[in-house]
Design a protein around this motif. Sequence first.
Motif, PDB file in Angstrom:
ATOM      1  N   PHE A   1       1.200  -1.335   0.001  1.00 22.43           N
ATOM      2  CA  PHE A   1      -0.050   0.003   0.302  1.00 22.43           C
ATOM      3  C   PHE A   1       0.796   1.185   0.115  1.00 22.43           C
ATOM      4  CE2 PHE A   1      -2.791  -2.929   1.640  1.00 22.43           C
ATOM      5  CZ  PHE A   1      -4.284  -3.197   1.592  1.00 22.43           C
TER       6      PHE A   1
ATOM      7  N   ALA B   1      -2.922   3.622   1.078  1.00 24.46           N
ATOM      8  CA  ALA B   1      -3.087   4.646   1.746  1.00 24.46           C
ATOM      9  C   ALA B   1      -3.441   5.535   2.280  1.00 24.46           C
ATOM     10  CB  ALA B   1      -2.755   3.120   3.068  1.00 24.46           C
TER      11      ALA B   1
ATOM     12  N   LEU C   1      -8.186   2.895   3.064  1.00 24.85           N
ATOM     13  CA  LEU C   1      -7.180   1.825   2.282  1.00 24.85           C
ATOM     14  C   LEU C   1      -7.734   1.501   0.838  1.00 24.85           C
ATOM     15  CD1 LEU C   1      -6.889  -0.587   4.519  1.00 24.85           C
ATOM     16  CD2 LEU C   1      -5.372   0.906   4.359  1.00 24.85           C
TER      17      LEU C   1
END
Length: 381
Positions: free
Chosen positions: A319, A332, A360
Amino acid sequence: MRPDTKFVHSGGGPDRQTGAVNPAIYLSSTFEQTAPNENRGYVYSRTSNPTRTALETALAELENGRRGLAFSSGLGALATLLEDLPSGQRIVAGDDLYGGTWRLFHHHETQFGLSVAYVDPTSTEAFAAALEAGESHIVYLESPTNPLMRLTDLAAVSSLAHRHHARVVVDNTFASPVFQRPLELGADLILHSTTKYLGGHSDLIGGALVASQSDWGERLAWLQNAVGAVPGPVDCFLVLRGIRTLGVRMRAHDRNGLAVAEYLEKSSKVQAVHYPGLPSHPQAALARRQMSGFGGMVSVDLKAGMSAARRFLKALKIFTLAESLGGVESLAEHPASMTHASVPPEVRAARGITDGLVRLSCGIEDSRDLVADLARGLRAV
Ligand SMILES: *Cc1c(COP(=O)(O)O)cnc(C)c1O
């Protein structure tokens, strides 16, 4: 055509002259006229451009609307829509909006006498009360909301709004037309940040409006030209190219969103997970009624607040810590200090955007790698 077929074929089909299966990118600001004020349909690219026409045709088809309009950004679309409001107008809006939407509404409130009544987006009764309280031009909705993934009953609020002669605008960026088509539930206008799922590859900024009725669509087209927040032909091509794979991408986002939400919900370090596809979502039944999937957006509230959110985000490797959403890669971010920093702290607190909240955007990677990455993040908390 069913949606998946439409995504691949929308926008007018092969070029009539050459047979090219994709529209040309018409890099031309102006177009030759055959005689003064006689033209072949195009005059100047702020007004219209053939590549943009292909995208706008596709946008209308995807949302089942009459008129699609492309803009240089989602906020460019919103700013153009606000130009359509007579001064001193009133909007009823859900109170959990994209930060930039809130900021532009606030500017119009302080500068141009707009009044915005913010209500709990989950409460149809709250919309009813606000509509009773004063004549309103527009009901402005996001569902699911950003970042708390709350839902508004779009069919119920649309019919309520119409009884009060208000038009319903839905920002459909999070769900995309794959999982939710608000015009079919009674809404009048769709707004998209095509920067997100429609573009789908984090490589452009763009926006869209899709009107269910030609008359409002034509007025907005007039404003699109008058205001001039239009996208260039390369960006139009890229959005259209993104739309081709929208169906398969959204199903991959949806699979990963659910896998991630289910994983996070089991952790003792997590206060709450916000995802409409979880049975624990307070509006799970409504979600199943008005959406056919739930996408890749998941918010997680970490128990230990700001410090936990910072450690968690810094530990992630797959992420990427970045604003935005809807691309093939997972992102994220921390709403309180990033996307929603322009919302005053007391307003954030009242709306439930805590300092421990992490948003997210689950991409289309293998869900096992995403879950392993989040496990790494939680270990750092
Ligand atoms: C990003 C976003 C916008 C604004 O769009 P831009 O393309 O960044 O101008 C509006 N609404 C939602 C829900 C968004 O996520």
